[in-house]
Design an enzyme around this catalytic site. Structure first.
Site, PDB file in Angstrom:
ATOM      1  N   CYS A  35      -9.111   2.595  16.594  1.00  0.00           N
ATOM      2  CA  CYS A  35      -9.374   1.944  15.271  1.00  0.00           C
ATOM      3  C   CYS A  35     -10.706   0.845  15.367  1.00  0.00           C
ATOM      4  O   CYS A  35     -11.071   0.746  16.397  1.00  0.00           O
ATOM      5  CB  CYS A  35      -7.929   0.902  14.796  1.00  0.00           C
ATOM      6  SG  CYS A  35      -7.936  -0.506  16.117  1.00  0.00           S
ATOM      7  N   LYS A  74       0.535   5.603   0.740  1.00  0.00           N
ATOM      8  CA  LYS A  74      -0.459   6.629   1.068  1.00  0.00           C
ATOM      9  C   LYS A  74       0.005   8.007   0.745  1.00  0.00           C
ATOM     10  O   LYS A  74       1.250   8.520   1.197  1.00  0.00           O
ATOM     11  CB  LYS A  74      -0.596   6.606   2.508  1.00  0.00           C
ATOM     12  CG  LYS A  74      -1.561   5.013   2.790  1.00  0.00           C
ATOM     13  CD  LYS A  74      -1.540   4.729   4.262  1.00  0.00           C
ATOM     14  CE  LYS A  74      -2.297   3.341   4.329  1.00  0.00           C
ATOM     15  NZ  LYS A  74      -2.852   2.865   5.751  1.00  0.00           N
ATOM     16  N   LYS A  88       0.766  -1.197  -0.198  1.00  0.00           N
ATOM     17  CA  LYS A  88       0.029  -0.053  -0.076  1.00  0.00           C
ATOM     18  C   LYS A  88       0.853   1.328  -0.055  1.00  0.00           C
ATOM     19  O   LYS A  88       1.976   1.238   0.308  1.00  0.00           O
ATOM     20  CB  LYS A  88      -1.101   0.028   1.017  1.00  0.00           C
ATOM     21  CG  LYS A  88      -0.309  -0.114   2.527  1.00  0.00           C
ATOM     22  CD  LYS A  88      -1.190   0.130   3.806  1.00  0.00           C
ATOM     23  CE  LYS A  88      -1.597  -1.348   4.181  1.00  0.00           C
ATOM     24  NZ  LYS A  88      -2.606  -1.527   5.139  1.00  0.00           N
TER      25      LYS A  88
HETATM   26 FE1  SRM Z   1      -5.508  -0.120   8.457  1.00  0.00          FE
HETATM   27  C1  SRM Z   1      -4.912  -3.317   7.939  1.00  0.00           C
HETATM   28  C2  SRM Z   1      -8.722  -0.531   9.221  1.00  0.00           C
HETATM   29  C3  SRM Z   1      -6.218   3.542   8.507  1.00  0.00           C
HETATM   30  C4  SRM Z   1      -2.202   0.602   8.957  1.00  0.00           C
HETATM   31  N1  SRM Z   1      -6.774  -1.706   8.553  1.00  0.00           N
HETATM   32  C5  SRM Z   1      -6.393  -3.025   8.049  1.00  0.00           C
HETATM   33  C6  SRM Z   1      -7.487  -3.880   7.979  1.00  0.00           C
HETATM   34  C7  SRM Z   1      -7.880  -3.901   6.715  1.00  0.00           C
HETATM   35  C8  SRM Z   1      -7.362  -5.146   8.535  1.00  0.00           C
HETATM   36  C9  SRM Z   1      -6.934  -6.551   7.587  1.00  0.00           C
HETATM   37  O1  SRM Z   1      -5.688  -6.175   6.703  1.00  0.00           O
HETATM   38  O2  SRM Z   1      -7.131  -7.605   7.610  1.00  0.00           O
HETATM   39  C10 SRM Z   1      -8.237  -3.190   8.851  1.00  0.00           C
HETATM   40  C11 SRM Z   1      -9.975  -3.495   8.658  1.00  0.00           C
HETATM   41  C12 SRM Z   1     -10.702  -3.480  10.014  1.00  0.00           C
HETATM   42  C13 SRM Z   1     -12.453  -3.652   9.850  1.00  0.00           C
HETATM   43  O3  SRM Z   1     -12.443  -4.546  10.456  1.00  0.00           O
HETATM   44  O4  SRM Z   1     -12.734  -2.613   9.218  1.00  0.00           O
HETATM   45  C14 SRM Z   1      -7.843  -1.709   8.880  1.00  0.00           C
HETATM   46  N2  SRM Z   1      -7.069   0.940   8.781  1.00  0.00           N
HETATM   47  C15 SRM Z   1      -8.390   0.658   8.857  1.00  0.00           C
HETATM   48  C16 SRM Z   1      -9.103   2.058   9.189  1.00  0.00           C
HETATM   49  C17 SRM Z   1     -10.778   1.665   8.978  1.00  0.00           C
HETATM   50  C18 SRM Z   1      -9.161   2.206  10.740  1.00  0.00           C
HETATM   51  C19 SRM Z   1     -10.106   2.954  11.297  1.00  0.00           C
HETATM   52  O5  SRM Z   1     -10.481   2.982  12.594  1.00  0.00           O
HETATM   53  O6  SRM Z   1     -10.649   4.185  10.486  1.00  0.00           O
HETATM   54  C20 SRM Z   1      -8.569   2.896   8.389  1.00  0.00           C
HETATM   55  C21 SRM Z   1      -9.134   2.756   6.880  1.00  0.00           C
HETATM   56  C22 SRM Z   1      -8.150   3.939   6.265  1.00  0.00           C
HETATM   57  C23 SRM Z   1      -8.836   4.371   4.855  1.00  0.00           C
HETATM   58  O7  SRM Z   1     -10.008   4.522   4.642  1.00  0.00           O
HETATM   59  O8  SRM Z   1      -8.373   3.918   3.894  1.00  0.00           O
HETATM   60  C24 SRM Z   1      -7.205   2.350   8.463  1.00  0.00           C
HETATM   61  N3  SRM Z   1      -4.502   1.556   8.597  1.00  0.00           N
HETATM   62  C25 SRM Z   1      -4.731   3.140   8.701  1.00  0.00           C
HETATM   63  C26 SRM Z   1      -3.790   3.776   8.889  1.00  0.00           C
HETATM   64  C27 SRM Z   1      -3.899   5.174   9.153  1.00  0.00           C
HETATM   65  C28 SRM Z   1      -3.555   5.917   8.117  1.00  0.00           C
HETATM   66  O9  SRM Z   1      -3.418   5.413   6.780  1.00  0.00           O
HETATM   67  O10 SRM Z   1      -3.607   7.337   8.055  1.00  0.00           O
HETATM   68  C29 SRM Z   1      -2.592   2.930   9.151  1.00  0.00           C
HETATM   69  C30 SRM Z   1      -1.082   3.540   9.626  1.00  0.00           C
HETATM   70  C31 SRM Z   1      -0.616   4.182   8.585  1.00  0.00           C
HETATM   71  C32 SRM Z   1       0.492   3.305   7.699  1.00  0.00           C
HETATM   72  O11 SRM Z   1      -0.317   2.832   6.562  1.00  0.00           O
HETATM   73  O12 SRM Z   1       1.486   2.938   8.059  1.00  0.00           O
HETATM   74  C33 SRM Z   1      -2.822   1.704   8.919  1.00  0.00           C
HETATM   75  N4  SRM Z   1      -3.886  -1.072   8.217  1.00  0.00           N
HETATM   76  C34 SRM Z   1      -2.525  -0.712   8.615  1.00  0.00           C
HETATM   77  C35 SRM Z   1      -1.658  -1.684   8.409  1.00  0.00           C
HETATM   78  C36 SRM Z   1      -0.216  -1.810   8.896  1.00  0.00           C
HETATM   79  C37 SRM Z   1       0.530  -1.572   7.261  1.00  0.00           C
HETATM   80  C38 SRM Z   1       1.962  -1.671   7.565  1.00  0.00           C
HETATM   81  O13 SRM Z   1       2.499  -0.924   7.110  1.00  0.00           O
HETATM   82  O14 SRM Z   1       2.526  -2.796   8.187  1.00  0.00           O
HETATM   83  C39 SRM Z   1      -2.746  -3.072   8.270  1.00  0.00           C
HETATM   84  C40 SRM Z   1      -1.988  -4.593   8.116  1.00  0.00           C
HETATM   85  C41 SRM Z   1      -1.614  -4.706   6.629  1.00  0.00           C
HETATM   86  O15 SRM Z   1      -1.404  -3.716   5.811  1.00  0.00           O
HETATM   87  O16 SRM Z   1      -0.979  -6.015   6.541  1.00  0.00           O
HETATM   88  C42 SRM Z   1      -3.717  -2.569   8.002  1.00  0.00           C
HETATM   89 FE1  SF4 Z   2      -5.711  -1.706  12.178  1.00  0.00          FE
HETATM   90 FE2  SF4 Z   2      -7.009  -2.131  14.615  1.00  0.00          FE
HETATM   91 FE3  SF4 Z   2      -7.250  -4.086  13.004  1.00  0.00          FE
HETATM   92 FE4  SF4 Z   2      -4.702  -3.756  13.754  1.00  0.00          FE
HETATM   93  S1  SF4 Z   2      -6.800  -4.266  15.078  1.00  0.00           S
HETATM   94  S2  SF4 Z   2      -5.305  -4.048  11.752  1.00  0.00           S
HETATM   95  S3  SF4 Z   2      -4.894  -1.601  14.003  1.00  0.00           S
HETATM   96  S4  SF4 Z   2      -8.115  -2.048  12.665  1.00  0.00           S
END
Ligand code: SRM
Ligand code: SF4
Length: 577
Positions: free
Chosen positions: A440, A206, A204
């Site tokens: 989250c 961003k 991904k």
């Molecule tokens: Fe996230 C994965 C939810 C913003 C870092 N994120 C996920 C998943 C899809 C879980 C999965 O892979 O199975 C989550 C879905 C949960 C659910 O049941 O809905 C999820 N991420 C979210 C959201 C909905 C959190 C929220 O409470 O709002 C945000 C949706 C953003 C959007 O609309 O696009 C969300 N995720 C973020 C952010 C914050 C940001 O982008 O500003 C981060 C940290 C910034 C970054 O990317 O470093 C973030 N999400 C991750 C990661 C770790 C990525 C990494 O570099 O290791 C994962 C896991 C992965 O990608 O393997 C992940």
């Molecule tokens: Fe993102 Fe929270 Fe799911 Fe971890 S537990 S991947 S921080 S939504």
């Protein structure tokens, strides 16, 4: 994920089509084939299951209760009232638990069953929205500063950011074929991906645009951040001079893997406004070609930068862009939260015609918009949307809040009455802690959650507020962030206090970030329960109450007083053995 690697699946997918059509048509299961689960993410959807029911269904020898999360693509999080009402229909017809504003200015719907995915996607399309590239190894939703006090600048930055978002959108017609049954014409629909190529990105990616003095997008958590530089022109008017460019931010890390870490972005230079799209493409292409495709845990741009060195990556970007970056210009951030309540729209901004306009920022706890025993926010916002003129806007904030923008002055009282009627007026009385806290999603839908987050936040707020009150700190803004695992979706490593899920009921307590989104926090207690968290915070808050300087933030105090060492640009999330 089956026998194929993500790289193999992307390459063999024929532009993200794979066998999704067959998977969707298979009525024998509520899920998708393994490879299609991967491709589905690029279409903005995740296969999930209700983790609360997992064990019960396993014992009953039933397949997991499969359903899908759908994430929209809404660059800058801007919607018309009509679009809001259309999405509301998804929340009331196909999804469970209403809908949710995310930390990247999009919506997520949860609990959609396979047989209703197409109908849901069609509603989204009918709302002139889509879910393309909302997830997957592509450029994700572009986040844009929301400060309603900066309307004219916001409009300018918004236009540039949406241009970047459009430019970096995958070109494949797979989304339209899969969800809208767009006819596939051999040869013509097989468009090349001029920017991505067949393997898309290693991971991904961003992008975010910030407008100082507010850092409401957490620009240093983005792979690529643009910091608007506002300078006076010859006549003394503030104008957009260009952008400082920041690269290599990211939050995600994995317990037990010290090779992964949160990192704040480095500012590498300044560019004029007309170079934004070229620069964004050059940065993304650098990551596309140099990013690690062997090890997904080490594939984000932050690792590419650390592996190759910042100077080499900067040179690579400049060479691809065809121009050099100028030295960065001065800027200062004041805060990374939102500003609640009404503000008048700037007359030269996005207001339309001669009618005076205003913007109202509402607090939406965890971004969850739902009707339940406590409040009917879903119904309330529907009523507000129905009242607004076409040129009013809903703006989602990256802090999971909502701005009702461009409201004609004559409607303010009626909006206020609806806000009160539907208990959307929490922003008026909530403590600063409650107003700014992020959590989250975590359980029950997130497959990666190790502990509760969104469902735990109300209890944590009550408990922390009681603790703050005992120290006379209830009115002090402290930035609290909860994540159910170290992936950091609530950007917790930028929280003054953060809880990172480690196991059910257990968290790593991280302390010492600032409230400007510039400094990471540091591990303070590992794997503690609620009692351990409170026991650790109590004496620190007592000291803070006694010894803080005027307006000094909790995180800044902890660093100044030496409780927490100033962290480097990247941090360890657990004790290194
Ligand atoms: Fe996230 C994965 C939810 C913003 C870092 N994120 C996920 C998943 C899809 C879980 C999965 O892979 O199975 C989550 C879905 C949960 C659910 O049941 O809905 C999820 N991420 C979210 C959201 C909905 C959190 C929220 O409470 O709002 C945000 C949706 C953003 C959007 O609309 O696009 C969300 N995720 C973020 C952010 C914050 C940001 O982008 O500003 C981060 C940290 C910034 C970054 O990317 O470093 C973030 N999400 C991750 C990661 C770790 C990525 C990494 O570099 O290791 C994962 C896991 C992965 O990608 O393997 C992940
Ligand atoms: Fe993102 Fe929270 Fe799911 Fe971890 S537990 S991947 S921080 S939504």
């Amino acid at each position: 994920m089956g026998s194929h690697s993500v790289e193999e699946i992307k390459l063999a997918s024929r532009g993200l089509r794979g066998s999704l059509a067959e998977s969707l048509a298979d009525a024998a299961t509520g899920g998708l084939r393994d490879d299609d689960k991967v491709l589905m993410k690029f279409h903005g959807s995740y296969q999930q299951d209700d983790r609360d029911l997992r064990e019960e269904r396993r014992l009953a020898k039933l397949e997991p209760a499969h359903s899908f999360m759908i994430r929209t693509r809404t660059p800058g999080g801007v919607l018309t009232p009509e679009q809001w009402l259309k999405l509301d229909r998804i929340a009331t017809t196909y999804a469970e638990r209403g809908f949710r504003i995310t930390t990247r200015q999009t919506f997520q719907f949860h609990g959609i069953v396979k047989s209703e995915l197409k109908a849901t996607m069609r509603v989204i399309h009918d709302a002139v929205l889509d879910t393309i590239a909302a997830c997957g190894d592509v450029n994700r939703n572009v986040v844009i500063a929301t400060n309603p006090q900066q309307s004219a600048l916001h409009a300018q930055v918004y236009a540039q950011a949406t241009a970047v978002a459009g430019h970096l959108l995958p070109r494949t017609r797979a989304w339209y074929e899969t969800w809208l049954d767009e006819e596939r014409v051999a040869g013509t629909n097989e468009v090349e991906e001029p920017i991505y190529g067949k393997a898309y990105l290693p991971r991904k990616f961003k992008i975010g645009f910030a407008i100082p003095p507010y850092n409401d997008i957490d620009v240093f958590a983005q792979d690529l951040g643009f910091i608007a530089i506002i300078e006076p022109d010859a006549a003394g008017n503030d104008v957009l001079a260009g952008y400082n460019v920041a690269i290599g931010g990211g939050m995600g890390a994995t317990h037990g893997d010290p090779g992964t870490y949160p990192r704040v972005a480095d500012v590498i230079g300044f560019i004029a406004p007309d170079r934004v799209t070229a620069l964004a493409e050059a940065v993304m292409a650098t990551q596309r070609d140099l990013g690690n495709r062997e090890l997904r845990k080490h594939a984000r741009f932050k690792y590419t930068i650390d592996d190759h060195g910042l100077e080499k990556i900067k040179a690579e970007i400049e060479q691809r862009a065809g121009f050099a970056l100028a030295p960065p210009r001065p800027f200062a951030f004041a805060h990374n939260g939102d500003r609640f309540g009404w503000v008048d729209a700037a007359p030269d901004g996005e207001s339309n015609g001669d009618v005076a306009r205003a913007h109202l920022t509402l607090r939406i706890l965890s971004g969850r918009i739902v009707d339940n025993d406590e409040a009917n926010h879903l119904s309330g916002l529907r009523a507000i949307a129905a009242l607004l003129p076409d040129d009013a806007r809903f703006r989602l904030t990256p802090n999971q809040n909502l701005i009702i923008a461009n409201v004609p002055a004559a409607l303010r009282d009626r909006i206020d009455a609806l806000v009160a009627q539907y208990a959307l007026d929490g922003y008026l009385t909530a403590s600063p802690l409650r107003r700014n806290a992020l959590a989250c999603v975590a359980l029950p839908t997130c497959g990666l959650a190790m502990a509760e987050s969104e469902r735990y936040l109300p209890h944590v707020l009550d408990t922390f507020e009681a603790l703050l009150a005992t120290h006379g700190l209830i009115d002090v803004p402290i930035n609290l962030r909860l994540s159910g695992c170290p992936n950091g979706c609530s950007r917790p490593y930028l929280g003054e206090i953060a809880l990172i899920g480690k196991a059910p009921g257990r968290y790593n307590l991280m302390l010492g970030a600032d409230h400007r989104g510039e400094r990471l926090n540091t591990l303070y207690r590992e794997n503690v329960d609620e009692a351990g968290i409170l026991a650790a915070l109590d004496p620190l808050l007592a000291d803070y109450a006694a010894a803080r300087e005027p307006d000094e933030g909790f995180g800044d105090y902890l660093v100044r007083s030496g409780v927490v060492a100033p962290p480097p640009r990247r941090i360890a999330i657990e004790v290194q053995s």
